[in-house]
Design a protein around this motif. Structure first.
Motif, PDB file in Angstrom:
ATOM      1  N   ALA A 184       0.843  -1.232   0.038  1.00  0.00           N
ATOM      2  CA  ALA A 184       0.023  -0.139  -0.134  1.00  0.00           C
ATOM      3  C   ALA A 184       0.916   1.310   0.018  1.00  0.00           C
ATOM      4  O   ALA A 184       0.562   2.148  -0.547  1.00  0.00           O
ATOM      5  N   ARG A 185       1.792   1.202   0.794  1.00  0.00           N
ATOM      6  CA  ARG A 185       2.964   2.308   0.953  1.00  0.00           C
ATOM      7  C   ARG A 185       3.717   2.560  -0.581  1.00  0.00           C
ATOM      8  O   ARG A 185       3.725   3.442  -0.976  1.00  0.00           O
ATOM      9  N   GLN A 186       3.910   1.619  -1.167  1.00  0.00           N
ATOM     10  CA  GLN A 186       4.467   1.696  -2.502  1.00  0.00           C
ATOM     11  C   GLN A 186       3.605   2.051  -3.489  1.00  0.00           C
ATOM     12  O   GLN A 186       4.010   2.930  -4.403  1.00  0.00           O
ATOM     13  N   LEU A 187       2.311   1.666  -3.271  1.00  0.00           N
ATOM     14  CA  LEU A 187       1.412   2.160  -4.390  1.00  0.00           C
ATOM     15  C   LEU A 187       1.136   3.802  -4.200  1.00  0.00           C
ATOM     16  O   LEU A 187       0.934   4.682  -5.285  1.00  0.00           O
ATOM     17  N   THR A 188       0.984   4.358  -3.012  1.00  0.00           N
ATOM     18  CA  THR A 188       0.946   5.712  -2.539  1.00  0.00           C
ATOM     19  C   THR A 188       1.906   6.376  -3.171  1.00  0.00           C
ATOM     20  O   THR A 188       1.752   7.341  -3.639  1.00  0.00           O
ATOM     21  N   GLU A 189       3.168   5.800  -2.902  1.00  0.00           N
ATOM     22  CA  GLU A 189       4.446   6.625  -3.371  1.00  0.00           C
ATOM     23  C   GLU A 189       4.323   6.571  -4.659  1.00  0.00           C
ATOM     24  O   GLU A 189       4.707   7.615  -5.429  1.00  0.00           O
ATOM     25  N   ARG A 190       3.946   5.630  -5.699  1.00  0.00           N
ATOM     26  CA  ARG A 190       3.869   5.814  -7.085  1.00  0.00           C
ATOM     27  C   ARG A 190       2.779   6.792  -7.395  1.00  0.00           C
ATOM     28  O   ARG A 190       3.275   7.546  -8.406  1.00  0.00           O
ATOM     29  N   ALA A 191       1.728   6.682  -6.612  1.00  0.00           N
ATOM     30  CA  ALA A 191       0.679   7.633  -6.907  1.00  0.00           C
ATOM     31  C   ALA A 191       1.333   9.064  -6.793  1.00  0.00           C
ATOM     32  O   ALA A 191       0.583  10.225  -7.566  1.00  0.00           O
ATOM     33  N   ARG A 192       1.853   9.470  -5.692  1.00  0.00           N
ATOM     34  CA  ARG A 192       2.499  10.820  -5.544  1.00  0.00           C
ATOM     35  C   ARG A 192       3.482  11.144  -6.554  1.00  0.00           C
ATOM     36  O   ARG A 192       3.396  12.476  -7.053  1.00  0.00           O
ATOM     37  N   GLU A 193       4.317  10.369  -7.186  1.00  0.00           N
ATOM     38  CA  GLU A 193       5.170  10.623  -8.262  1.00  0.00           C
ATOM     39  C   GLU A 193       4.314  10.944  -9.472  1.00  0.00           C
ATOM     40  O   GLU A 193       4.709  11.808 -10.207  1.00  0.00           O
ATOM     41  N   GLU A 194       3.242  10.346  -9.575  1.00  0.00           N
ATOM     42  CA  GLU A 194       2.499  10.424 -11.116  1.00  0.00           C
ATOM     43  C   GLU A 194       1.767  11.784 -10.870  1.00  0.00           C
ATOM     44  O   GLU A 194       1.439  12.479 -11.946  1.00  0.00           O
ATOM     45  N   SER A 195       1.191  11.905  -9.769  1.00  0.00           N
ATOM     46  CA  SER A 195       0.480  13.305  -9.725  1.00  0.00           C
ATOM     47  C   SER A 195       0.389  13.754  -8.168  1.00  0.00           C
ATOM     48  O   SER A 195      -0.297  13.681  -7.340  1.00  0.00           O
ATOM     49  N   PRO A 196       1.553  14.703  -8.183  1.00  0.00           N
ATOM     50  CA  PRO A 196       1.966  15.230  -6.729  1.00  0.00           C
ATOM     51  C   PRO A 196       0.657  16.260  -5.916  1.00  0.00           C
ATOM     52  O   PRO A 196       0.862  16.410  -4.835  1.00  0.00           O
ATOM     53  N   GLU A 197       0.033  16.711  -6.970  1.00  0.00           N
ATOM     54  CA  GLU A 197      -1.107  17.614  -6.354  1.00  0.00           C
ATOM     55  C   GLU A 197      -2.216  16.852  -5.789  1.00  0.00           C
ATOM     56  O   GLU A 197      -2.936  17.302  -4.649  1.00  0.00           O
ATOM     57  N   LYS A 198      -2.719  15.772  -6.407  1.00  0.00           N
ATOM     58  CA  LYS A 198      -3.630  15.312  -5.848  1.00  0.00           C
ATOM     59  C   LYS A 198      -3.140  13.471  -5.621  1.00  0.00           C
ATOM     60  O   LYS A 198      -3.373  12.796  -6.596  1.00  0.00           O
ATOM     61  N   VAL A 199      -2.809  13.161  -4.326  1.00  0.00           N
ATOM     62  CA  VAL A 199      -2.480  11.791  -4.274  1.00  0.00           C
ATOM     63  C   VAL A 199      -3.232  11.146  -3.907  1.00  0.00           C
ATOM     64  O   VAL A 199      -3.970  11.357  -2.646  1.00  0.00           O
ATOM     65  N   ARG A 200      -3.262   9.765  -4.564  1.00  0.00           N
ATOM     66  CA  ARG A 200      -4.383   8.643  -4.004  1.00  0.00           C
ATOM     67  C   ARG A 200      -3.861   7.945  -3.002  1.00  0.00           C
ATOM     68  O   ARG A 200      -2.483   7.483  -3.145  1.00  0.00           O
TER      69      ARG A 200
END
Ligand SMILES: Nc1ncnc2c1ncn2[C@@H]1O[C@H](COP(=O)(O)OP(=O)(O)O)[C@@H](O)[C@H]1O
Ligand SMILES: [Mg+2]
Length: 268
Positions: A108-124
């Protein structure tokens, strides 16, 4: 058609030799009926036959699963286990890949980190007990076990245990059906035979999200007589459904014995 042993002799006999390879079988029932023990039998039978196992356990640590197995005469500790929560990559091909709550948290942490890299404005943010996290974790386990088969090598048969699925929709049972579909679409393989458990709310007998049964190729239902009336724990098991199988249609009386595990007895 190849039949996959459940690890419980009487149950295999009732299934014309076992579960058809590639099936998704759901074990349903209230707490204490023996669902987790059935999972242990299924995993152990696989390991003994040389099948690698992906073991998802949401309700207890794998250490406790091993302890329970040992009491019932199944020594899981002799097989090489790898927990996806571990930092180090596996050095050799494991026989069991364990996905417990710590592994799910890590994914879950890895997926959240990846989401942050992809769209830092709106992190899933991904939760450990979300279906997307589970799918990612299982696919990672498949990768570790080379489920798809290396080029030129034949695909190996793999067993998948998920005990239990209820944890993934505990706060939103209406989502059970959708999540079950999503999971099956993303992780079903012809060379993977799966056993998943689902809890029934003991008071209402309502499935805790009936959804899982809709995607199942087989349904094994377990229950116990109302204990206040029976004044003892009397367990039962019935095969409600198994595709491509002329299965036993009568219920079995179930005993759980130390050193042996589930013992099924035909009712006359
Ligand atoms: N060593 C043992 N000998 C006999 N019965 C056992 C043993 N270990 C567990 N049990 C029985 O198995 C039950 C737990 O079964 P389990 O598969 O965990 O149920 P479920 O997963 O359906 O909630 C316990 O409540 C106990 O009655
Ligand atoms: Mg259980």
């Amino acid at each position: 058609m190849k039949r996959i042993s459940t690890g419980v002799e009487e149950l295999d006999r009732a299934l014309e030799g076992g579960i058809p390879q590639g099936s998704w079988v759901v074990a349903t029932g209230e707490p204490g009926v023996g669902k987790s023990i059935l999972c242990i039998h299924f995993a152990y039978a696989g390991l003994r036959a040389g099948d690698p196992v992906v073991y998802v356990t949401t309700e207890q640590e794998f250490r406790d699963v091993m302890e329970q197995a040992k009491q019932l005469g199944m020594d899981l500790a002799q097989y090489a286990a790898y927990n996806i929560a571990w930092r180090k990559e596996p050095e050799e091909l494991p026989e069991i890949v364990v996905i417990d709550i710590f592994g799910l948290l890590k994914v879950a942490r890895q997926l959240t980190e990846r989401a942050r890299e992809e769209s830092p404005e709106k992190v899933r943010r991904y939760a450990a007990l979300s279906i997307d996290t589970l799918i990612e974790a299982i696919n990672e386990a498949y990768k570790i076990l080379a489920v798809a088969g290396e080029r030129g090598t034949p695909e190996r048969h793999v067993r998948l245990v998920i005990d239990s699925m209820s944890a993934f929709w505990v706060d939103k049972p209406v989502m059970a059906r959708k999540y079950s579909y999503q999971l099956k679409i993303a992780t079903h393989r012809d060379n993977v035979t799966a056993l998943l458990t689902s809890q029934y709310a003991p008071t209402t007998r309502q499935a805790y999200g009936f959804g899982l049964e809709h995607i199942a190729d087989g349904v094994i239902h377990m229950w116990m007589d109302e204990v206040e009336t029976a004044k003892e724990v009397r367990r039962w098991l019935i095969i409600k459904k198994m595709r491509m199988t002329a299965h036993e249609t009568k219920a079995f009386k179930v005993r759980i014995e130390s050193g042996r595990g589930l013992v099924l007895e035909k009712i006359s």
